[in-house]
Design an enzyme around this catalytic site. Structure first.
Site, PDB file in Angstrom:
ATOM      1  CG  HIS A  53      -1.908  -1.119   1.218  1.00 21.66           C
ATOM      2  ND1 HIS A  53      -2.863  -1.315   0.243  1.00 21.66           N
ATOM      3  CD2 HIS A  53      -2.050  -2.150   2.095  1.00 21.66           C
ATOM      4  CE1 HIS A  53      -3.555  -2.403   0.524  1.00 21.66           C
ATOM      5  NE2 HIS A  53      -3.079  -2.935   1.632  1.00 21.66           N
ATOM      6  CE  LYS A  67      -4.832  -6.910  -2.232  1.00 23.72           C
ATOM      7  NZ  LYS A  67      -3.937  -6.134  -1.389  1.00 23.72           N
ATOM      8  CG  ASN A 103      -3.204  -3.135  -3.490  1.00 21.84           C
ATOM      9  OD1 ASN A 103      -3.337  -3.729  -2.422  1.00 21.84           O
ATOM     10  ND2 ASN A 103      -2.188  -2.324  -3.712  1.00 21.84           N
ATOM     11  CB  THR A 104      -6.010   1.457  -2.014  1.00 18.18           C
ATOM     12  OG1 THR A 104      -7.330   1.095  -2.420  1.00 18.18           O
ATOM     13  CG2 THR A 104      -5.904   2.971  -1.932  1.00 18.18           C
ATOM     14  CE  LYS A 140     -13.419  -2.505   5.379  1.00 19.44           C
ATOM     15  NZ  LYS A 140     -13.337  -2.597   3.919  1.00 19.44           N
ATOM     16  CG  HIS A 162      -6.324  -4.203   7.315  1.00 17.19           C
ATOM     17  ND1 HIS A 162      -6.426  -5.004   6.205  1.00 17.19           N
ATOM     18  CD2 HIS A 162      -7.568  -3.705   7.535  1.00 17.19           C
ATOM     19  CE1 HIS A 162      -7.683  -4.979   5.774  1.00 17.19           C
ATOM     20  NE2 HIS A 162      -8.394  -4.202   6.563  1.00 17.19           N
TER      21      HIS A 162
END
Length: 154
Positions: free
Chosen positions: A42, A65, A68-69, A90, A149
């Site tokens: 990331h 994947k 993805n960011t 979340k 994360h």
């Protein structure tokens, strides 16, 4: 009237479900800490095309994947986000933190292809993000908390 038989299908479905549950969505390479894997996936201070950036990730996981960011700031800036007030993630854990404002980022979304020929479309935006942070593990930088994360782009 004969008793109903369950057959083999429910057992087969259960076994398949257990097998799928063992495959993490983004399996961390064994030789990396969670924070090191976060950085690999990331953190990208200088924007790069999704094709080449995602190729770097795919070589570790050996599949394409879906999404993805990439955060376009140094790891030290993302680690500073871990010092903002805790908020719920979340998954309802309370170890998430929101960036102080909008940041430059790129989202890469899989459009077609199979590993190793993955194809992505990219979307550039400025938005706040939320990361989960944990205490550092051996081999991590010496921050009080490190990002592990990317929970959400706000």
């Amino acid at each position: 009237m004969a008793p109903a038989r369950a057959g083999c299908c429910p057992l087969l479905l259960l076994l398949l479900g257990l097998r799928v549950a063992q495959i993490p969505v983004s399996a961390k390479p064994k030789d990396m800490t969670s924070s090191q894997w976060f950085k690999t996936q990331h953190v990208q201070p200088s924007p790069e095309a999704c094709y080449s950036a995602m190729s770097n990730i795919s070589k570790y996981i050996e599949w394409c994947k879906d999404l993805n960011t990439f955060l376009h700031e140094p790891f030290s800036s993302v680690a500073t986000t871990c010092q903002t007030p805790n908020i719920a993630c979340k998954n309802r854990h309370k170890n998430c933190h929101q960036s102080s404002g909008p940041m430059s980022l790129t989202m890469c979304e899989l459009t077609s292809g199979k590993y190793p020929n993955c194809r992505y479309k990219e979307k550039h935006l400025n938005a706040p993000y939320i990361v989960a942070c944990d205490p550092p593990q051996q081999g991590d930088p010496g921050y009080p908390l490190v990002p592990v994360h990317l929970d959400k782009v706000v």
